[in-house]
Design a protein around this motif. Structure first.
Motif, PDB file in Angstrom:
ATOM      1  N   SER A  21       0.828  -1.210   0.000  1.00  0.00           N
ATOM      2  CA  SER A  21       0.000   0.000   0.000  1.00  0.00           C
ATOM      3  C   SER A  21       0.859   1.256   0.000  1.00  0.00           C
ATOM      4  O   SER A  21       0.563   2.223  -0.709  1.00  0.00           O
ATOM      5  CB  SER A  21      -0.936  -0.009   1.216  1.00  0.00           C
ATOM      6  OG  SER A  21      -1.860  -1.066   1.122  1.00  0.00           O
ATOM      7  N   ARG A  24       2.104   1.827  -3.489  1.00  0.00           N
ATOM      8  CA  ARG A  24       1.085   2.416  -4.361  1.00  0.00           C
ATOM      9  C   ARG A  24       0.906   3.899  -4.057  1.00  0.00           C
ATOM     10  O   ARG A  24       0.726   4.715  -4.964  1.00  0.00           O
ATOM     11  CB  ARG A  24      -0.236   1.675  -4.221  1.00  0.00           C
ATOM     12  CG  ARG A  24      -0.261   0.343  -4.947  1.00  0.00           C
ATOM     13  CD  ARG A  24      -1.659  -0.245  -5.021  1.00  0.00           C
ATOM     14  NE  ARG A  24      -2.229  -0.502  -3.705  1.00  0.00           N
ATOM     15  CZ  ARG A  24      -1.972  -1.571  -2.967  1.00  0.00           C
ATOM     16  NH1 ARG A  24      -1.135  -2.504  -3.405  1.00  0.00           N
ATOM     17  NH2 ARG A  24      -2.544  -1.735  -1.794  1.00  0.00           N
ATOM     18  N   LEU A  25       0.965   4.264  -2.781  1.00  0.00           N
ATOM     19  CA  LEU A  25       0.836   5.677  -2.421  1.00  0.00           C
ATOM     20  C   LEU A  25       1.982   6.497  -3.008  1.00  0.00           C
ATOM     21  O   LEU A  25       1.764   7.594  -3.527  1.00  0.00           O
ATOM     22  CB  LEU A  25       0.769   5.826  -0.899  1.00  0.00           C
ATOM     23  CG  LEU A  25      -0.530   5.337  -0.267  1.00  0.00           C
ATOM     24  CD1 LEU A  25      -0.366   5.167   1.235  1.00  0.00           C
ATOM     25  CD2 LEU A  25      -1.679   6.277  -0.582  1.00  0.00           C
ATOM     26  N   GLU A  27       3.639   5.782  -5.680  1.00  0.00           N
ATOM     27  CA  GLU A  27       3.400   5.858  -7.121  1.00  0.00           C
ATOM     28  C   GLU A  27       2.459   7.011  -7.464  1.00  0.00           C
ATOM     29  O   GLU A  27       2.515   7.546  -8.556  1.00  0.00           O
ATOM     30  CB  GLU A  27       2.812   4.548  -7.639  1.00  0.00           C
ATOM     31  CG  GLU A  27       3.805   3.406  -7.660  1.00  0.00           C
ATOM     32  CD  GLU A  27       3.164   2.075  -7.990  1.00  0.00           C
ATOM     33  OE1 GLU A  27       1.962   2.034  -8.347  1.00  0.00           O
ATOM     34  OE2 GLU A  27       3.865   1.053  -7.874  1.00  0.00           O
ATOM     35  N   HIS A  28       1.606   7.373  -6.498  1.00  0.00           N
ATOM     36  CA  HIS A  28       0.684   8.491  -6.706  1.00  0.00           C
ATOM     37  C   HIS A  28       1.214   9.783  -6.099  1.00  0.00           C
ATOM     38  O   HIS A  28       0.467  10.703  -5.808  1.00  0.00           O
ATOM     39  CB  HIS A  28      -0.698   8.122  -6.161  1.00  0.00           C
ATOM     40  CG  HIS A  28      -1.396   7.148  -7.032  1.00  0.00           C
ATOM     41  ND1 HIS A  28      -1.169   5.793  -6.973  1.00  0.00           N
ATOM     42  CD2 HIS A  28      -2.265   7.333  -8.030  1.00  0.00           C
ATOM     43  CE1 HIS A  28      -1.891   5.188  -7.882  1.00  0.00           C
ATOM     44  NE2 HIS A  28      -2.562   6.093  -8.539  1.00  0.00           N
ATOM     45  N   ARG A  29       2.505   9.808  -5.879  1.00  0.00           N
ATOM     46  CA  ARG A  29       3.246  11.011  -5.512  1.00  0.00           C
ATOM     47  C   ARG A  29       2.811  11.652  -4.203  1.00  0.00           C
ATOM     48  O   ARG A  29       2.681  12.871  -4.108  1.00  0.00           O
ATOM     49  CB  ARG A  29       3.204  12.015  -6.653  1.00  0.00           C
ATOM     50  CG  ARG A  29       3.799  11.461  -7.900  1.00  0.00           C
ATOM     51  CD  ARG A  29       3.856  12.357  -9.070  1.00  0.00           C
ATOM     52  NE  ARG A  29       3.227  13.643  -8.910  1.00  0.00           N
ATOM     53  CZ  ARG A  29       2.993  14.471  -9.882  1.00  0.00           C
ATOM     54  NH1 ARG A  29       3.339  14.154 -11.092  1.00  0.00           N
ATOM     55  NH2 ARG A  29       2.421  15.619  -9.673  1.00  0.00           N
ATOM     56  N   VAL A  30       2.620  10.824  -3.174  1.00  0.00           N
ATOM     57  CA  VAL A  30       2.376  11.409  -1.856  1.00  0.00           C
ATOM     58  C   VAL A  30       3.638  12.137  -1.409  1.00  0.00           C
ATOM     59  O   VAL A  30       4.746  11.830  -1.869  1.00  0.00           O
ATOM     60  CB  VAL A  30       1.968  10.352  -0.804  1.00  0.00           C
ATOM     61  CG1 VAL A  30       0.695   9.653  -1.206  1.00  0.00           C
ATOM     62  CG2 VAL A  30       3.075   9.376  -0.524  1.00  0.00           C
ATOM     63  N   LYS A 103      -9.596   8.700  -2.356  1.00  0.00           N
ATOM     64  CA  LYS A 103      -8.302   8.481  -3.018  1.00  0.00           C
ATOM     65  C   LYS A 103      -7.392   7.596  -2.159  1.00  0.00           C
ATOM     66  O   LYS A 103      -6.658   6.764  -2.678  1.00  0.00           O
ATOM     67  CB  LYS A 103      -7.637   9.807  -3.341  1.00  0.00           C
ATOM     68  CG  LYS A 103      -8.409  10.607  -4.378  1.00  0.00           C
ATOM     69  CD  LYS A 103      -7.665  11.830  -4.793  1.00  0.00           C
ATOM     70  CE  LYS A 103      -8.423  12.660  -5.783  1.00  0.00           C
ATOM     71  NZ  LYS A 103      -8.941  11.986  -6.934  1.00  0.00           N
ATOM     72  N   GLU A 106      -8.555   4.001  -2.533  1.00  0.00           N
ATOM     73  CA  GLU A 106      -8.156   3.403  -3.813  1.00  0.00           C
ATOM     74  C   GLU A 106      -6.812   2.699  -3.705  1.00  0.00           C
ATOM     75  O   GLU A 106      -6.556   1.734  -4.404  1.00  0.00           O
ATOM     76  CB  GLU A 106      -8.076   4.482  -4.901  1.00  0.00           C
ATOM     77  CG  GLU A 106      -9.417   4.998  -5.357  1.00  0.00           C
ATOM     78  CD  GLU A 106      -9.290   6.169  -6.313  1.00  0.00           C
ATOM     79  OE1 GLU A 106      -8.160   6.472  -6.780  1.00  0.00           O
ATOM     80  OE2 GLU A 106     -10.317   6.811  -6.580  1.00  0.00           O
ATOM     81  N   GLN A 107      -5.953   3.169  -2.814  1.00  0.00           N
ATOM     82  CA  GLN A 107      -4.605   2.623  -2.700  1.00  0.00           C
ATOM     83  C   GLN A 107      -4.438   1.634  -1.545  1.00  0.00           C
ATOM     84  O   GLN A 107      -3.544   0.793  -1.584  1.00  0.00           O
ATOM     85  CB  GLN A 107      -3.584   3.762  -2.544  1.00  0.00           C
ATOM     86  CG  GLN A 107      -3.678   4.819  -3.612  1.00  0.00           C
ATOM     87  CD  GLN A 107      -3.694   4.246  -5.016  1.00  0.00           C
ATOM     88  OE1 GLN A 107      -2.933   3.344  -5.336  1.00  0.00           O
ATOM     89  NE2 GLN A 107      -4.585   4.753  -5.852  1.00  0.00           N
TER      90      GLN A 107
END
Length: 116
Positions: A21, A24-25, A27-30, A103, A106-107
């Motif tokens: 997880s 994935r976070l 990858e979504h540029r946290v 959002k 989703e991750q």
């Protein structure tokens, strides 16, 4: 977003799922991930704006009950990581502002209550 999480004391599937997880976070540029070590403290810090979101798997109600109230009073949306309502049998928490919560799910979505 700056996200806080925790790691289960049970190794194996819980830690693996948490790391997946987190991947994935990122990858979504946290902005970053923090681990404070206390669900209650992390949720309280979410309530006061130090974190934008929080998730953790393999919890007990005493880990989160009081702090969920604090976070909700501050405007956070708090569910289990499957998106369901929190109750005495919940085994996970996902919390964030109403704008970020979907959002986050989703991750990190996972129904960990069925794990051994």
């Amino acid at each position: 977003a700056l996200i806080s999480t925790g790691f289960s004391y049970k190794r194996g599937v819980y830690v693996t799922r948490t790391l997946e997880s987190i991947g994935r976070l990122f990858e979504h540029r946290v902005h970053g991930i923090r681990r404070g070590g206390s669900c209650a403290l992390d949720l309280s810090w979410l309530a006061c704006g130090r974190f934008d979101a929080y998730f953790e798997y393999d919890l007990k109600v005493w880990d989160f009950a009081a702090a969920v109230l604090i976070a909700k009073e501050a405007g956070a949306l708090c569910t289990d990581t499957g998106g369901g309502p929190l109750n005495l049998g919940s085994a996970s928490v996902a919390a964030a502002s109403r704008q970020l919560h979907s959002k986050l799910l989703e991750q990190v979505a996972w129904d960990c209550s069925r794990q051994p």
